[in-house]
Design an enzyme around this catalytic site. Structure first.
Site, PDB file in Angstrom:
ATOM      1  N   LYS A  50      38.846  39.066  52.659  1.00 33.12           N
ATOM      2  CA  LYS A  50      38.838  40.509  52.386  1.00 33.12           C
ATOM      3  C   LYS A  50      37.491  40.968  51.841  1.00 33.12           C
ATOM      4  CE  LYS A  50      42.835  42.111  53.610  1.00 33.12           C
ATOM      5  NZ  LYS A  50      42.871  42.795  54.913  1.00 33.12           N
TER       6      LYS A  50
ATOM      7  N   TYR B  84      42.527  34.544  51.311  1.00 33.00           N
ATOM      8  CA  TYR B  84      42.689  35.984  51.542  1.00 33.00           C
ATOM      9  C   TYR B  84      41.585  36.778  50.818  1.00 33.00           C
ATOM     10  CZ  TYR B  84      45.389  40.401  51.562  1.00 33.00           C
ATOM     11  OH  TYR B  84      45.817  41.689  51.725  1.00 33.00           O
TER      12      TYR B  84
HETATM   13  P1  NAI Z   1      52.384  44.130  57.544  1.00 32.22           P
HETATM   14  O1  NAI Z   1      52.691  42.671  57.644  1.00 32.22           O
HETATM   15  O2  NAI Z   1      53.522  45.070  57.521  1.00 32.22           O
HETATM   16  O3  NAI Z   1      51.397  44.562  58.699  1.00 32.22           O
HETATM   17  C1  NAI Z   1      50.425  43.724  59.244  1.00 32.22           C
HETATM   18  C2  NAI Z   1      50.570  43.771  60.746  1.00 32.22           C
HETATM   19  O4  NAI Z   1      49.510  43.027  61.336  1.00 32.22           O
HETATM   20  C3  NAI Z   1      51.875  43.134  61.219  1.00 32.22           C
HETATM   21  O5  NAI Z   1      52.607  44.057  62.007  1.00 32.22           O
HETATM   22  C4  NAI Z   1      51.419  41.935  62.026  1.00 32.22           C
HETATM   23  O6  NAI Z   1      52.252  41.632  63.153  1.00 32.22           O
HETATM   24  C5  NAI Z   1      50.029  42.344  62.451  1.00 32.22           C
HETATM   25  N1  NAI Z   1      49.178  41.188  62.745  1.00 32.22           N
HETATM   26  C6  NAI Z   1      49.083  40.052  62.016  1.00 32.22           C
HETATM   27  N2  NAI Z   1      48.222  39.208  62.606  1.00 32.22           N
HETATM   28  C7  NAI Z   1      47.765  39.813  63.713  1.00 32.22           C
HETATM   29  C8  NAI Z   1      46.850  39.444  64.717  1.00 32.22           C
HETATM   30  N3  NAI Z   1      46.238  38.253  64.685  1.00 32.22           N
HETATM   31  N4  NAI Z   1      46.597  40.313  65.725  1.00 32.22           N
HETATM   32  C9  NAI Z   1      47.224  41.515  65.783  1.00 32.22           C
HETATM   33  N5  NAI Z   1      48.121  41.916  64.834  1.00 32.22           N
HETATM   34  C10 NAI Z   1      48.380  41.073  63.816  1.00 32.22           C
HETATM   35  O7  NAI Z   1      51.489  44.319  56.219  1.00 32.22           O
HETATM   36  P2  NAI Z   1      50.755  45.576  55.570  1.00 32.22           P
HETATM   37  O8  NAI Z   1      51.002  45.511  54.116  1.00 32.22           O
HETATM   38  O9  NAI Z   1      51.050  46.797  56.291  1.00 32.22           O
HETATM   39  O10 NAI Z   1      49.234  45.149  55.744  1.00 32.22           O
HETATM   40  C11 NAI Z   1      48.252  45.875  56.433  1.00 32.22           C
HETATM   41  C12 NAI Z   1      46.878  45.482  55.942  1.00 32.22           C
HETATM   42  O11 NAI Z   1      46.710  45.909  54.595  1.00 32.22           O
HETATM   43  C13 NAI Z   1      46.620  43.988  55.944  1.00 32.22           C
HETATM   44  O12 NAI Z   1      45.285  43.752  56.333  1.00 32.22           O
HETATM   45  C14 NAI Z   1      46.795  43.605  54.490  1.00 32.22           C
HETATM   46  O13 NAI Z   1      46.075  42.440  54.150  1.00 32.22           O
HETATM   47  C15 NAI Z   1      46.243  44.839  53.801  1.00 32.22           C
HETATM   48  N6  NAI Z   1      46.681  45.003  52.443  1.00 32.22           N
HETATM   49  C16 NAI Z   1      47.955  45.397  52.162  1.00 32.22           C
HETATM   50  C17 NAI Z   1      48.333  45.593  50.861  1.00 32.22           C
HETATM   51  C18 NAI Z   1      49.667  46.121  50.516  1.00 32.22           C
HETATM   52  O14 NAI Z   1      49.868  46.473  49.340  1.00 32.22           O
HETATM   53  N7  NAI Z   1      50.581  46.229  51.457  1.00 32.22           N
HETATM   54  C19 NAI Z   1      47.426  45.313  49.749  1.00 32.22           C
HETATM   55  C20 NAI Z   1      46.100  44.979  50.153  1.00 32.22           C
HETATM   56  C21 NAI Z   1      45.767  44.815  51.461  1.00 32.22           C
END
Ligand code: NAI
Length: 701
Positions: free
Chosen positions: A451, A447
Site C-alpha cells: 500500500k 499489505y
Molecule cells: P472487497 O474485498 O469487498 O473488494 C475488493 C475486490 O477486489 C473484490 O471484489 C475482489 O474480488 C477484487 N479483487 C481481488 N483481487 C483481484 C485481482 N487480482 N484482480 C481483480 N479484482 C480483484 O474489499 P474492499 O474493502 O472494498 O477493498 C477495496 C480496496 O480498498 C482494497 O484495495 C483494500 O485494500 C482497500 N482498503 C479497504 C479498507 C476498508 O476499510 N475496507 C481499508 C483500507 C484499504
C-alpha cells in the site's frame, strides 16, 4: 455511399443557436401543450419543457448524420438521452460541441447505429445539458463493424403507477417541424413512401415531447425544472392522429421507468424509458462522455464507486476477478451483478474478469474499455486481497501475492491507460492505500508495504502526467467490507458503508479535481489529508568533512523535529535544498500566489509551454488582441512542430482572439474556462473558430 467511419472522435461544433420565448412556445405547441399548461405557452411566467433542449440543438444533431454519411432514405432516430445540469432559460444563445463516439454494425437487416454525444452551454455561462443521440442507418449495416452492446430497462411486473393518454393531431408534424427538424419524412408523402411508410410519420422527438409532458405532470407537476434525465428508445413509427398512452412506474426515489404505446394498435412506440427528477444540484459533478475503469468493482468499495460514476454519466468497466478474500479462486458473478445493477439504473457498463496482478490482465482491462467505449479517462486502482500473518510467519508466497495484486496491479492497469491519457491530454487516476501502510498495523507487513508502494508510484507518475492534465491521487478508505469484517468492531460495521468513502473518490476522479499527488483518509463522514512532511532539520559541520556521530547525536533534537516541517512536490526541490545548504542560510518559504500575473508574461512563457508532440501537421497563426492597460497585440506562429511568439499584428492570422486583459489572465490561470469565456462573450474569436480550439492542445500553460 459508405458510412464515414473516420468521423468517429472528430470534434463537431461549436454550433450556436439564438432563441427567444417564441421558440419555446412554438416547441410547446408542437408537442401538444395548450390552455391546460399555460406555463408552457404564455410568455408571462413562461417555463421551458426540458425536452425543448433536444429540438434546440437540431442543427448539431444533423451534423451527426451528415458527418457519418448516413443514407438519408434509411435514417431514423434510435435512442435519445438528455441529462439536464441547470434549468433551461426562456431565451439566450446555446453553444453546442460534441462528437460521434461510436458507429456500430447490427448487420445488413438491422442497420448501423451512429452515436453522437454533445454538451450545451448557455450564454449565461452555465452548462445546461448533455445529449446522447443514437441514429439508425437502416440501409448502412453490414460493413463488418462491432454490433452495439445491448442494454434493457427492467419494467416492474405490476400495473403502472400512472397512465397518461394523449391525442397528437393528424397535422401535428406540420407544427412540430417549425422547431427545426424539417426532414421530408415528416411532411412529404412521396418521400415517406420511398422510405417505406404509408404516409409521413410523426417525429420521434415530437412524441418524446408528449411523453416528457406526461412524466412531468405525473411526477413533478408544474416543476419542469426538476427534470434531471430523460432517456428512451424509439421502437416503432407512429402515424399522425394515432392516440398514445404513456405508462409510468416509479422505481425508487426520484426515478421512474416509462414507455409510450400506440393505443390504436397496442404497439410500443417508445420504450426503455428512464426519467430522473429532483432538485438540480448546483455545479453537479458529471462524467458524461467519460470512461472509467474501476478494478475490484464487483463488491465493497469498488462497486460503490462504479455505481456512483455510472449514475453521474460515466461509462464504466467493472473489473473483478471474483476470487475469495485471500485472492484464491475466481468467478464472473460479482462483476456481472454490478454491471446488471448499473444497467437497471439506466447506466452503461461492461464487465471484465481479468486479474490485475499480471501484465496481460492489466492490458486486457484497458483494452476492454477501448473496445467497448473507445477511450479511458479514469482509472481507480481498488482491487485488493489480504493475507495477514505476523512478520516471521510471512512466507514468500503470501508476501508476493499481496504485492502482486495491490502494487503490481496498479502498475499493470495504470500503465496502458496512461498511454491513452497522455495522448488525449486528460486523465484521472486514484490509488487505494491504507492506514496500515501509512501508519502500520500488526500482522500486515505485506499489505502495508504494497500500500505504501502505491504512494511512491503516485509520487512519480503525478510528475510525468502533469503536462498532460493527468492527476493522480490516493485514498486511504475506512469501510465495512469483507476485507474488514474481522478488523472493524461488529457494532461499527453498519455505520461504515462504502458510500461514505465514494464522494471523495468521485471528486478525485472528476475534471473538477485540480489536486495531484495527495493522499486522503476517508470514511464515516470524516476526511483529511495525510502527507510526507519533512522537518527543517540541521546542517552540521563545515561542508568540507563528514560530521562525527557525536555531532549528529548532539543535534538530534533538531534533526528529529517536525516543527515548521513542509511537503516537497518532488525530489529536485528537496535535494536542491540539501545541495544549497551552505550557500542559502535558511529555507525560503514559497511566495504566495503563483500563476502568471501579467499579459506580457503569458506571451513570454508561451514558447516554453508549447507541446511539439501535439503540433504534428499543424500550420496556424493565432493572433491575440488583448485590451486594457496590460494588453497589446501578440501573434503566435505554429509550423513544422515549432512555435514562435512575437508582439504585433500578423498579416495573415488563421484566427484572432480578442479579450480584456483581466479575463485573459483568468483564462490562462485556469479560473475562467475557455468555453465559458467564449459562450459568455468575454472571448471573441474571428476567423477559423475550429482551429482556435487547437490552442488548448498545443500549449500547457
Ligand atoms: P472487497 O474485498 O469487498 O473488494 C475488493 C475486490 O477486489 C473484490 O471484489 C475482489 O474480488 C477484487 N479483487 C481481488 N483481487 C483481484 C485481482 N487480482 N484482480 C481483480 N479484482 C480483484 O474489499 P474492499 O474493502 O472494498 O477493498 C477495496 C480496496 O480498498 C482494497 O484495495 C483494500 O485494500 C482497500 N482498503 C479497504 C479498507 C476498508 O476499510 N475496507 C481499508 C483500507 C484499504
Amino acid at each position: 455511399m459508405a458510412l464515414n467511419l473516420d468521423a468517429i472522435g472528430k470534434k463537431i461544433g461549436p454550433v450556436t443557436k439564438d432563441y427567444s420565448w417564441k421558440d419555446v412556445v412554438l416547441y410547446a405547441l408542437g408537442v401538444g401543450a395548450g390552455f391546460d399548461e399555460l406555463e408552457y405557452v404564455y410568455e408571462k411566467d413562461l417555463k421551458v419543457i426540458p425536452s425543448f433542449a433536444v429540438a434546440a440543438i437540431f442543427e448539431f444533431l444533423s451534423y451527426i448524420g451528415s458527418n457519418a454519411n448516413i443514407d438519408l432514405s434509411g435514417i431514423l432516430h434510435g435512442e435519445q438521452d438528455l441529462i439536464v445540469h441547470n434549468p433551461i432559460p426562456t431565451e439566450g444563445t446555446l453553444t453546442t460541441e460534441g462528437t460521434i463516439s461510436h458507429i456500430y454494425d447490427n448487420g445488413k437487416k438491422k442497420g448501423a447505429l451512429i452515436v453522437g454525444e454533445s454538451e450545451t452551454y448557455h450564454s449565461n455561462g452555465q452548462k445546461l445539458f448533455t445529449a446522447v443521440i443514437t441514429l439508425v442507418g437502416r440501409k448502412d449495416g453490414g460493413f463488418g463493424g462491432e454490433p452495439a452492446p445491448k442494454s434493457e430497462v427492467n419494467f416492474p411486473e405490476r400495473a403502472p403507477d400512472f397512465e397518461v393518454d394523449a391525442h397528437p393531431a393528424p397535422d401535428q408534424p406540420l407544427l412540430y417541424r417549425l422547431s427545426g427538424d424539417v426532414f421530408q419524412l415528416h411532411v412529404d408523402p412521396e418521400f415517406a413512401r420511398m422510405a417505406g411508410f404509408e404516409q409521413p410519420i410523426m417525429h420521434g422527438l415530437c412524441t418524446h415531447g408528449f411523453a416528457c409532458r406526461a412524466l412531468i405532470n405525473s411526477l413533478v407537476p408544474g416543476e419542469p425544472e426538476k427534470l434531471r434525465r430523460l432517456k428512451c428508445r424509439f421502437s416503432k413509427a407512429l402515424y399522425p392522429g394515432d392516440p398514445i398512452k404513456t405508462r409510468i412506474w416509479k422505481t425508487e426515489d426520484n426515478q421512474a421507468v416509462w414507455k409510450t404505446i400506440n393505443t390504436r394498435t397496442d404497439e410500443e412506440i417508445i420504450t426503455n424509458g428512464i426519467f430522473e427528477y429532483g432538485e438540480v444540484p448546483k455545479d453537479e459533478i458529471r462524467f458524461d462522455g467519460q470512461v472509467a475503469v474501476v478494478t475490484g468493482a464487483g463488491g465493497g468499495l469498488g462497486r460503490a464507486y462504479a455505481l456512483e460514476l455510472a449514475k453521474r454519466g460515466a461509462k464504466v468497466v467493472v473489473n473483478d476477478f471474483g476470487g475469495s478474500r485471500d485472492g484464491t479462486g475466481g468467478a464472473s458473478t460479482p462483476a456481472d451483478e454490478a454491471v446488471k445493477e448499473i444497467e437497471s439504473l439506466g447506466g452503461e457498463a461492461v464487465a471484465n474478469y481479468d486479474n490485475v496482478a499480471t501484465p496481460e490482465g492489466g492490458e486486457n482491462i484497458i483494452k476492454t474499455a477501448l473496445d467497448a467505449f473507445g477511450t479511458v479517462d479514469i482509472v481507480i486502482n481498488n482491487a485488493g486481497i489480504l493475507r495477514d500473518k505476523s512478520f516471521t510467519k510471512m512466507e514468500p508466497e503470501n508476501w508476493q501475492a499481496v504485492i502482486d495484486v495491490h502494487l503490481n496491479g496498479a502498475y499493470h492497469v495504470t500503465r496502458p491507460a496512461f498511454k491513452v491519457m497522455r495522448e488525449k491530454g486528460y486523465g484521472r487516476v486514484v490509488m487505494t492505500t491504507s492506514a496500515a501502510g501509512l501508519y502500520g498495523n500488526f500482522g500486515q507487513s505485506n499489505y502495508s508495504a504494497a500500500k505504501m508502494g502505491m504512494v511512491g508510484l503516485m509520487n512519480t507518475i503525478k510528475l510525468e502526467g502533469k503536462k498532460h492534465d493527468i492527476r493522480v491521487n490516493t485514498v486511504a478508505p475506512l469501510a465495512a467490507s469483507r476485507l474488514t469484517e474481522d478488523v472493524l468492531p461488529p457494532d461499527l460495521l453498519d455505520k461504515v458503508k462504502p458510500e461514505y468513502v465514494a464522494p471523495i473518490v468521485i471528486y478525485l476522479a472528476s475534471n473538477r479535481c485540480k489536486e495531484t499527488g495527495c493522499i486522503y483518509n476517508a470514511g464515516m463522514n470524516s476526511f483529511n489529508r495525510a502527507a510526507v512532511v519533512t522537518g527543517p532539520g540541521a546542517t552540521i559541520g563545515d561542508g568540507e568533512n563528514p560530521p562525527s556521530v557525536e555531532a549528529v547525536m548532539d543535534e538530534f533534537g533538531k534533526i528529529d523535529s517536525l516543527k515548521n516541517g513542509r511537503e516537497y512536490p518532488e525530489l529536485n526541490e528537496q535535494v536542491g535544498e540539501v545541495i544549497n545548504a551552505f550557500s542559502k542560510p535558511a529555507r525560503q518559504e514559497p511566495e504566495a500566489g503563483g500563476g502568471l500575473t501579467s499579459v506580457p508574461a503569458v506571451f513570454e512563457a508561451m514558447e516554453n509551454a508549447f507541446d511539439p508532440d501535439a503540433a504534428k501537421g499543424v500550420d496556424v497563426v493565432f493572433q491575440y488582441h488583448i485590451s486594457g492597460d496590460d494588453g497589446g497585440d501578440w501573434h503566435c506562429v505554429v509550423k513544422d512542430e515549432k512555435c514562435q511568439v512575437a508582439s504585433g499584428v500578423h498579416e495573415k492570422p488563421t484566427c484572432t482572439l480578442k479579450m480584456k486583459d483581466s479575463d485573459f489572465l483568468s483564462m490562462i490561470n485556469g479560473t475562467l474556462p475557455a468555453m465559458q469565456a467564449y459562450t459568455s462573450g468575454k472571448l471573441k474569436i474571428e476567423g477559423d473558430i475550429m482551429k482556435s480550439q487547437l490552442i488548448e492542445k498545443l500549449f500547457k500553460m
